[in-house]
Design a protein around this motif. Sequence first.
Motif, PDB file in Angstrom:
ATOM      1  N   ALA A 239      17.071  39.730 -22.513  1.00 15.29           N
ATOM      2  CA  ALA A 239      17.677  39.013 -23.735  1.00 15.29           C
ATOM      3  C   ALA A 239      17.309  37.549 -23.638  1.00 15.29           C
ATOM      4  O   ALA A 239      17.768  36.907 -22.600  1.00 15.29           O
ATOM      5  CB  ALA A 239      19.088  39.621 -24.018  1.00 15.29           C
ATOM      6  N   VAL A 240      17.489  36.943 -24.867  1.00 16.37           N
ATOM      7  CA  VAL A 240      17.467  35.585 -24.942  1.00 16.37           C
ATOM      8  C   VAL A 240      18.540  35.229 -26.148  1.00 16.37           C
ATOM      9  O   VAL A 240      18.900  35.815 -26.864  1.00 16.37           O
ATOM     10  CB  VAL A 240      16.311  35.133 -25.556  1.00 16.37           C
ATOM     11  CG1 VAL A 240      16.205  33.311 -25.931  1.00 16.37           C
ATOM     12  CG2 VAL A 240      15.100  35.405 -24.574  1.00 16.37           C
ATOM     13  N   THR A 241      19.412  34.072 -25.544  1.00 15.18           N
ATOM     14  CA  THR A 241      20.420  33.532 -26.674  1.00 15.18           C
ATOM     15  C   THR A 241      20.385  32.139 -26.532  1.00 15.18           C
ATOM     16  O   THR A 241      20.159  31.546 -25.627  1.00 15.18           O
ATOM     17  CB  THR A 241      21.889  34.083 -26.238  1.00 15.18           C
ATOM     18  OG1 THR A 241      22.744  33.703 -27.243  1.00 15.18           O
ATOM     19  CG2 THR A 241      22.247  33.454 -24.878  1.00 15.18           C
ATOM     20  N   SER A 242      20.547  31.494 -27.726  1.00 16.62           N
ATOM     21  CA  SER A 242      20.472  29.857 -27.975  1.00 16.62           C
ATOM     22  C   SER A 242      21.876  29.490 -28.137  1.00 16.62           C
ATOM     23  O   SER A 242      22.751  30.164 -28.974  1.00 16.62           O
ATOM     24  CB  SER A 242      19.430  29.723 -28.896  1.00 16.62           C
ATOM     25  OG  SER A 242      19.541  28.271 -29.219  1.00 16.62           O
ATOM     26  N   ILE A 243      21.995  28.439 -27.519  1.00 16.94           N
ATOM     27  CA  ILE A 243      23.480  27.639 -27.345  1.00 16.94           C
ATOM     28  C   ILE A 243      23.430  26.513 -28.373  1.00 16.94           C
ATOM     29  O   ILE A 243      22.736  25.533 -28.219  1.00 16.94           O
ATOM     30  CB  ILE A 243      23.923  27.468 -26.164  1.00 16.94           C
ATOM     31  CG1 ILE A 243      23.867  28.483 -25.309  1.00 16.94           C
ATOM     32  CG2 ILE A 243      25.141  26.594 -26.253  1.00 16.94           C
ATOM     33  CD1 ILE A 243      24.975  29.601 -25.613  1.00 16.94           C
ATOM     34  N   ARG A 244      24.237  26.440 -29.640  1.00 14.82           N
ATOM     35  CA  ARG A 244      24.063  25.473 -30.424  1.00 14.82           C
ATOM     36  C   ARG A 244      24.828  24.168 -29.820  1.00 14.82           C
ATOM     37  O   ARG A 244      25.767  24.379 -29.231  1.00 14.82           O
ATOM     38  CB  ARG A 244      25.013  25.810 -31.768  1.00 14.82           C
ATOM     39  CG  ARG A 244      26.513  26.118 -31.567  1.00 14.82           C
ATOM     40  CD  ARG A 244      27.191  26.602 -32.863  1.00 14.82           C
ATOM     41  NE  ARG A 244      28.514  26.798 -32.655  1.00 14.82           N
ATOM     42  CZ  ARG A 244      29.371  27.745 -32.160  1.00 14.82           C
ATOM     43  NH1 ARG A 244      28.572  28.720 -32.010  1.00 14.82           N
ATOM     44  NH2 ARG A 244      30.485  27.721 -31.972  1.00 14.82           N
ATOM     45  N   THR A 270      30.673  32.197 -21.744  1.00 11.97           N
ATOM     46  CA  THR A 270      31.108  33.407 -22.603  1.00 11.97           C
ATOM     47  C   THR A 270      29.883  34.376 -22.385  1.00 11.97           C
ATOM     48  O   THR A 270      30.056  35.737 -22.362  1.00 11.97           O
ATOM     49  CB  THR A 270      31.662  33.185 -23.938  1.00 11.97           C
ATOM     50  OG1 THR A 270      32.746  32.256 -23.854  1.00 11.97           O
ATOM     51  CG2 THR A 270      31.891  34.456 -24.873  1.00 11.97           C
ATOM     52  N   ALA A 271      28.655  33.999 -22.746  1.00 15.75           N
ATOM     53  CA  ALA A 271      27.494  34.900 -22.840  1.00 15.75           C
ATOM     54  C   ALA A 271      27.195  35.587 -21.727  1.00 15.75           C
ATOM     55  O   ALA A 271      26.860  36.644 -21.409  1.00 15.75           O
ATOM     56  CB  ALA A 271      26.361  33.962 -23.422  1.00 15.75           C
ATOM     57  N   ILE A 272      27.214  34.736 -20.513  1.00 14.36           N
ATOM     58  CA  ILE A 272      27.125  35.341 -19.137  1.00 14.36           C
ATOM     59  C   ILE A 272      28.017  36.234 -18.985  1.00 14.36           C
ATOM     60  O   ILE A 272      27.780  37.413 -18.113  1.00 14.36           O
ATOM     61  CB  ILE A 272      26.892  34.161 -17.996  1.00 14.36           C
ATOM     62  CG1 ILE A 272      25.522  33.334 -18.562  1.00 14.36           C
ATOM     63  CG2 ILE A 272      26.713  34.536 -16.659  1.00 14.36           C
ATOM     64  CD1 ILE A 272      25.377  31.949 -17.452  1.00 14.36           C
ATOM     65  N   THR A 273      29.441  35.808 -19.060  1.00 14.00           N
ATOM     66  CA  THR A 273      30.397  36.760 -18.791  1.00 14.00           C
ATOM     67  C   THR A 273      30.111  38.131 -19.404  1.00 14.00           C
ATOM     68  O   THR A 273      30.260  39.156 -18.827  1.00 14.00           O
ATOM     69  CB  THR A 273      31.551  36.340 -19.346  1.00 14.00           C
ATOM     70  OG1 THR A 273      31.908  35.005 -18.379  1.00 14.00           O
ATOM     71  CG2 THR A 273      32.805  37.157 -19.131  1.00 14.00           C
ATOM     72  N   ASP A 274      29.807  38.174 -20.592  1.00 13.42           N
ATOM     73  CA  ASP A 274      29.426  39.316 -21.340  1.00 13.42           C
ATOM     74  C   ASP A 274      28.369  40.025 -20.640  1.00 13.42           C
ATOM     75  O   ASP A 274      28.450  41.305 -20.697  1.00 13.42           O
ATOM     76  CB  ASP A 274      29.361  39.246 -22.923  1.00 13.42           C
ATOM     77  CG  ASP A 274      29.237  40.067 -23.715  1.00 13.42           C
ATOM     78  OD1 ASP A 274      29.847  41.119 -23.949  1.00 13.42           O
ATOM     79  OD2 ASP A 274      27.903  40.423 -24.182  1.00 13.42           O
TER      80      ASP A 274
END
Length: 282
Positions: A239-244, A270-274
């Motif tokens: 998965a990919v997520t972008s941090i504003r 928060t993203a990595i914890t999840d």
Amino acid sequence: MGGENQAVTGMAAGVPYVAWPPARVAPGQADALIVSWHLNDPPRSAAAMAAALPLSGVNAWRVYLDLPMHGRRQLPGGLKEFMQLGYQDAVLQAFEPQVTQAVEEFPAVLAALRGQLPVEGGPLGLVGASIGALPAQLVMADHNVRVNAAALVSPVIQLAEVVAVNERRFNVTYPWNDTSREVAARFDLVARAAEIAAGDPQPALLLVTGAGDDPAFPLQTQRLHAELQQLYRDPEHVAVTSIRGMAHGFAAEPGIEPAPQTDEARLVDTAITDWFNRHLSS
């Protein structure tokens, strides 16, 4: 050793580390272990990385290693001397020795950590940020250890692309030669994506980019994501997520000592914890 919820500092096979114990311990079960490598940008030490991404919501030991030439392994001239090496030859005097040493020492470091901490036999997660993402990816590609899950932040995935970024950033021209091109080929994890996907298990991989970073970093990330999506049995395990609001680093300069968590680091945390709470299991 420290008490519950107290940081532990130590040495594992000669490598300095900072570690946080899990908030909860499952009786009779080995705890999970997360090992993390920091950036050359802030946070640029194990201690600073531990403050920026404590991952306190994951029921695991979180261990942060000092990369070669940084933190408690810094050169006599400190960050200034490291930067001078980069100006002399960024690939052959800075990136290659730093990454290669981190990868080569990792099996012994992991064995030492499993001897010092109550984590023998538990699942393993990896975190790497910027240049620290290369050791994490190479460990997964080498298959010398079993990796259950990983998270890469502002990752260096194709070294040649990053050299081009630094040419723009520092207004320099890098003099490529046959040796440095060989290093760049070894440090091209898009080309080596099949090696990561050949892991057993296929490590659940989260790719985190900064919306304000140089476009080369999200582009590398999208390339790796696209390759692994084709190779993974379960595409949702990549998965990919972008941090504003995040550029490349996620701590304040100079990024060597622990500092209050930035808003961007909190979002990454928060993203990595999840991700680890969903995917870091035996």
